[in-house]
Enzyme design. Structure first.
Site, PDB file in Angstrom:
ATOM      1  N   CYS A 226     -44.288 -21.230 -25.394  1.00 38.78           N
ATOM      2  CA  CYS A 226     -45.628 -21.809 -25.589  1.00 38.78           C
ATOM      3  C   CYS A 226     -46.642 -20.726 -25.269  1.00 38.78           C
ATOM      4  CB  CYS A 226     -45.821 -23.060 -24.737  1.00 38.78           C
ATOM      5  SG  CYS A 226     -45.965 -22.768 -22.977  1.00 38.78           S
ATOM      6  N   SER A 227     -47.878 -21.083 -25.244  1.00 37.02           N
ATOM      7  CA  SER A 227     -48.928 -20.092 -25.036  1.00 37.02           C
ATOM      8  C   SER A 227     -48.777 -19.360 -23.710  1.00 37.02           C
ATOM      9  CB  SER A 227     -50.310 -20.754 -25.096  1.00 37.02           C
ATOM     10  OG  SER A 227     -50.528 -21.270 -26.379  1.00 37.02           O
TER      11      SER A 227
END
Length: 98
Positions: A7-8
């Site tokens: 994810c980010s």
């Protein structure tokens, strides 16, 4: 088997990993599940058997498929992600096995 979630920042997927771990233990599935930030993917990709992409990175799926054409991967369903449904996400990941 190693399932990697990206994810980010790697933070939001950590809770989902814990739920997936619980589901795997209940089902007796021998799997290692980890969460990493997008920027650390190069460091962990060689140990990865299945790659799950956080919904916030869905825009990167096409590039990731081009970069890792033999890697089973999918974007995590946003509803399952949002509700932290570890059991369903684990099942989706296992369905990607070759």
């Amino acid at each position: 088997m190693q399932i990697t979630l990206i994810c980010s920042a790697g933070m939001s997927t950590s809770m989902l990993v814990a739920r997936m771990d619980e589901a795997a233990k209940k089902k007796g599935i021998d799997v290692v599940i980890s969460a990493h930030s997008w920027t650390n993917l190069e460091k962990v990709i060689k140990q990865t058997d299945i790659l799950l992409i956080g919904p916030q990175l869905s825009y990167a799926e096409e590039d990731l498929r081009a970069q890792y054409p033999d890697m089973p991967m999918a974007v995590i369903d946003s509803i399952k992600y949002g509700t932290m449904n570890g059991d369903a996400v684990l099942e989706d990941a296992l369905a990607l096995q070759k």
